[in-house]
Scaffold this motif. Structure first.
Motif, PDB file in Angstrom:
ATOM      1  N   TYR A  36      -2.568 -11.794  10.456  1.00 60.48           N
ATOM      2  CA  TYR A  36      -3.616 -11.167  10.726  1.00 60.48           C
ATOM      3  C   TYR A  36      -4.065 -11.797  11.927  1.00 60.48           C
ATOM      4  O   TYR A  36      -4.206 -13.019  11.831  1.00 60.48           O
ATOM      5  N   ALA A  50      -8.929   3.625  -5.096  1.00 60.11           N
ATOM      6  CA  ALA A  50      -7.749   3.106  -5.827  1.00 60.11           C
ATOM      7  C   ALA A  50      -6.968   2.108  -4.832  1.00 60.11           C
ATOM      8  O   ALA A  50      -6.968   2.280  -3.675  1.00 60.11           O
ATOM      9  N   THR A  51      -6.343   1.096  -5.552  1.00 56.28           N
ATOM     10  CA  THR A  51      -5.366   0.079  -4.863  1.00 56.28           C
ATOM     11  C   THR A  51      -4.107   0.302  -5.215  1.00 56.28           C
ATOM     12  O   THR A  51      -3.812   0.411  -6.592  1.00 56.28           O
ATOM     13  N   VAL A  52      -3.245   0.279  -4.148  1.00 56.75           N
ATOM     14  CA  VAL A  52      -2.012   0.495  -4.214  1.00 56.75           C
ATOM     15  C   VAL A  52      -1.291  -0.967  -3.837  1.00 56.75           C
ATOM     16  O   VAL A  52      -1.611  -1.340  -2.735  1.00 56.75           O
ATOM     17  N   VAL A  71      -0.680  -4.959   6.602  1.00 58.42           N
ATOM     18  CA  VAL A  71      -1.294  -3.797   6.624  1.00 58.42           C
ATOM     19  C   VAL A  71      -2.026  -3.403   7.872  1.00 58.42           C
ATOM     20  O   VAL A  71      -3.203  -3.882   8.375  1.00 58.42           O
ATOM     21  N   ALA A  72      -1.632  -2.111   8.429  1.00 56.79           N
ATOM     22  CA  ALA A  72      -2.264  -1.845   9.535  1.00 56.79           C
ATOM     23  C   ALA A  72      -3.570  -0.826   9.064  1.00 56.79           C
ATOM     24  O   ALA A  72      -4.511  -0.939   9.863  1.00 56.79           O
ATOM     25  N   THR A  73      -3.301   0.381   8.469  1.00 56.53           N
ATOM     26  CA  THR A  73      -4.332   1.136   8.057  1.00 56.53           C
ATOM     27  C   THR A  73      -4.296   1.148   6.465  1.00 56.53           C
ATOM     28  O   THR A  73      -3.367   1.298   5.989  1.00 56.53           O
ATOM     29  N   ASN A  74      -5.462   1.539   5.965  1.00 56.43           N
ATOM     30  CA  ASN A  74      -5.515   2.101   4.458  1.00 56.43           C
ATOM     31  C   ASN A  74      -5.364   3.582   4.565  1.00 56.43           C
ATOM     32  O   ASN A  74      -5.377   4.241   5.608  1.00 56.43           O
ATOM     33  N   GLY A  75      -5.153   4.134   3.645  1.00 55.78           N
ATOM     34  CA  GLY A  75      -5.222   5.675   3.519  1.00 55.78           C
ATOM     35  C   GLY A  75      -6.236   6.278   3.209  1.00 55.78           C
ATOM     36  O   GLY A  75      -7.366   5.727   2.756  1.00 55.78           O
ATOM     37  N   GLN A  95     -11.340   3.590   0.386  1.00 55.51           N
ATOM     38  CA  GLN A  95     -10.867   4.375  -0.294  1.00 55.51           C
ATOM     39  C   GLN A  95      -9.641   4.262  -1.073  1.00 55.51           C
ATOM     40  O   GLN A  95      -9.606   4.115  -2.311  1.00 55.51           O
ATOM     41  N   THR A  96      -8.671   4.010  -0.233  1.00 58.41           N
ATOM     42  CA  THR A  96      -7.207   3.744  -0.711  1.00 58.41           C
ATOM     43  C   THR A  96      -6.850   2.601  -0.201  1.00 58.41           C
ATOM     44  O   THR A  96      -6.624   2.199   0.995  1.00 58.41           O
ATOM     45  N   GLN A  97      -7.000   1.333  -0.902  1.00 58.79           N
ATOM     46  CA  GLN A  97      -6.652  -0.074  -0.352  1.00 58.79           C
ATOM     47  C   GLN A  97      -5.145  -0.382  -0.719  1.00 58.79           C
ATOM     48  O   GLN A  97      -4.510   0.257  -1.699  1.00 58.79           O
ATOM     49  N   ILE A  98      -4.670  -1.012   0.088  1.00 59.49           N
ATOM     50  CA  ILE A  98      -3.258  -1.612  -0.086  1.00 59.49           C
ATOM     51  C   ILE A  98      -3.189  -2.824  -0.204  1.00 59.49           C
ATOM     52  O   ILE A  98      -3.835  -3.633   0.525  1.00 59.49           O
ATOM     53  N   VAL A 155       2.491   4.511   2.738  1.00 64.29           N
ATOM     54  CA  VAL A 155       2.203   4.694   1.551  1.00 64.29           C
ATOM     55  C   VAL A 155       1.245   5.509   1.194  1.00 64.29           C
ATOM     56  O   VAL A 155       0.177   5.933   1.801  1.00 64.29           O
ATOM     57  N   PHE A 170      -7.859  -5.037   3.880  1.00 64.55           N
ATOM     58  CA  PHE A 170      -9.023  -4.361   4.429  1.00 64.55           C
ATOM     59  C   PHE A 170      -9.521  -3.709   3.150  1.00 64.55           C
ATOM     60  O   PHE A 170      -9.357  -2.576   2.727  1.00 64.55           O
ATOM     61  N   GLY A 201      -1.220   5.217   3.920  1.00 68.88           N
ATOM     62  CA  GLY A 201      -1.649   4.011   4.581  1.00 68.88           C
ATOM     63  C   GLY A 201      -0.464   3.501   5.177  1.00 68.88           C
ATOM     64  O   GLY A 201       0.756   4.087   4.972  1.00 68.88           O
ATOM     65  N   THR A 202      -0.674   2.574   6.322  1.00 66.94           N
ATOM     66  CA  THR A 202       0.419   2.369   7.015  1.00 66.94           C
ATOM     67  C   THR A 202       0.699   0.675   6.910  1.00 66.94           C
ATOM     68  O   THR A 202      -0.181  -0.109   7.314  1.00 66.94           O
ATOM     69  N   VAL A 203       1.782   0.059   6.824  1.00 64.54           N
ATOM     70  CA  VAL A 203       2.117  -1.226   6.680  1.00 64.54           C
ATOM     71  C   VAL A 203       3.395  -1.446   7.437  1.00 64.54           C
ATOM     72  O   VAL A 203       4.517  -0.748   7.514  1.00 64.54           O
ATOM     73  N   MET A 206      -7.631   9.955   1.024  1.00 62.82           N
ATOM     74  CA  MET A 206      -7.166  11.022  -0.022  1.00 62.82           C
ATOM     75  C   MET A 206      -8.136  11.992   0.097  1.00 62.82           C
ATOM     76  O   MET A 206      -9.653  11.873   0.306  1.00 62.82           O
TER      77      MET A 206
END
Lengths: 130, 156
Positions: free
Chosen positions: A49, B149-151, B42-46, A113-116, B130, A109, B67-69, B48
């Motif tokens: 990053y 939530a975390t994926v 990770v480009a963006t989180n999602g 709300q939805t973290q990866i 994702v 990041f 989310g985009t990766v 909901m």
């Protein structure tokens, strides 16, 4: 003495990964022969990053159960485009061989709300020589 | 005698001119080995959003986003998502939620949306989407408040 043995093991295994930019972790495969009751792997997590991220290193067995390994360091901040070595010392636990996953994890990041969580796992096979 | 020496010298000169240099070649061999590698960026989180019946909180719903990766790999790796274990729900939500993470990929590899592991054998770069869907059954409904939530997307 124990530390010296572990260090000797780490040096003896000869895993000489080539740290490269834009990789999250290298190497991702490895076989290690050890003459002690532990084997050591040196991995190089990298931050692709353009900003600093928090990186965690975890060790799991084949069923993704945590392994009681010594990780130095296990949590750290990694600057943009940087890479650093992490030494992982895995006990055989009485077995003659052991397969583990060493995983580099980060949530680039957080607090959304939805973290990866990006997780890069390498598979390593340790074999104890007598 | 002088004539003889001149003739001998001329013969020697011609003989040496006739000698060609011997050229030799030698191959220089280069070897290179690339172990399987994988990069996830990770480009963006999602995001909901909740469904009209309040029983679905999903990135698939209207207004939600995946989310985009970015995945870059040499091949010889596997891509998967973990079951969701880390969630934060508002205090007003006391009922259980079933969380289902999925992913799809487009680019060098085409992966139809799935929750299972996918082996990637060839090199290339992909954009991985994702998704996360939370569902409630029976008479349970999502409550007012913040959900998080975390994926975990894994490449190994």
């Amino acid at each position: 003495m124990k530390h010296a043995r572990i260090l000797a093991t780490a040096l003896a295994v000869g895993l000489a990964p080539i740290a490269a930019k834009a990789q999250s972790m290298s190497p991702m495969r490895g076989e290690v022969n050890s003459f002690t009751d532990v084997f050591a792997v040196r991995v190089f997590p990298a931050n692709p990053y353009d900003r600093k991220i928090r990186v965690e290193i975890h060790v799991y067995d084949q069923d993704f159960q945590p392994v009681d390994a010594r990780i130095s360091p296990n949590v750290f901040q990694l600057a943009s485009q940087a890479s650093r070595p992490v030494l992982v010392v895995v006990p055989f636990g009485g077995a003659a061989e052991r397969k583990v996953r060493i995983c580099t994890e980060s949530i680039p990041f957080p607090n959304q709300q939805t973290q990866i969580r990006a997780q890069i796992c390498g598979k390593f096979f340790g074999r104890r020589k007598s | 005698m002088t004539l003889f020496r001149a003739a001998f010298g001329a013969v020697l000169l011609v003989a040496s001119i006739d000698q060609t240099a011997l050229a030799t070649t030698q191959n220089v061999i280069f070897n290179g080995t690339i172990a399987p590698t994988c990069t996830l960026v990770v480009a963006t989180n999602g995001t909901m959003t909740v469904s009209p019946d309040l029983q679905s909180l999903s990135s698939h719903n209207s207004g939600g986003s995946a989310g985009t990766v970015t995945l870059t790999t040499t091949g010889g790796v596997s891509l998967s998502v973990d079951p969701v274990t880390t969630t934060t729900v508002p205090s007003a939500d006391s009922t259980s939620t079933t969380w289902t993470p999925t992913y799809s990929a487009a680019g060098a590899h085409s992966i139809v949306e799935t929750g299972s592991a996918t082996s990637i054998s060839t090199p290339g770069a992909d954009l991985v989407s994702v998704h996360l869907a939370g569902t409630k059954g029976g008479s349970n409904r999502f409550a007012n408040g913040n959900y998080q939530a975390t994926v975990t997307l894994r490449c190994e």
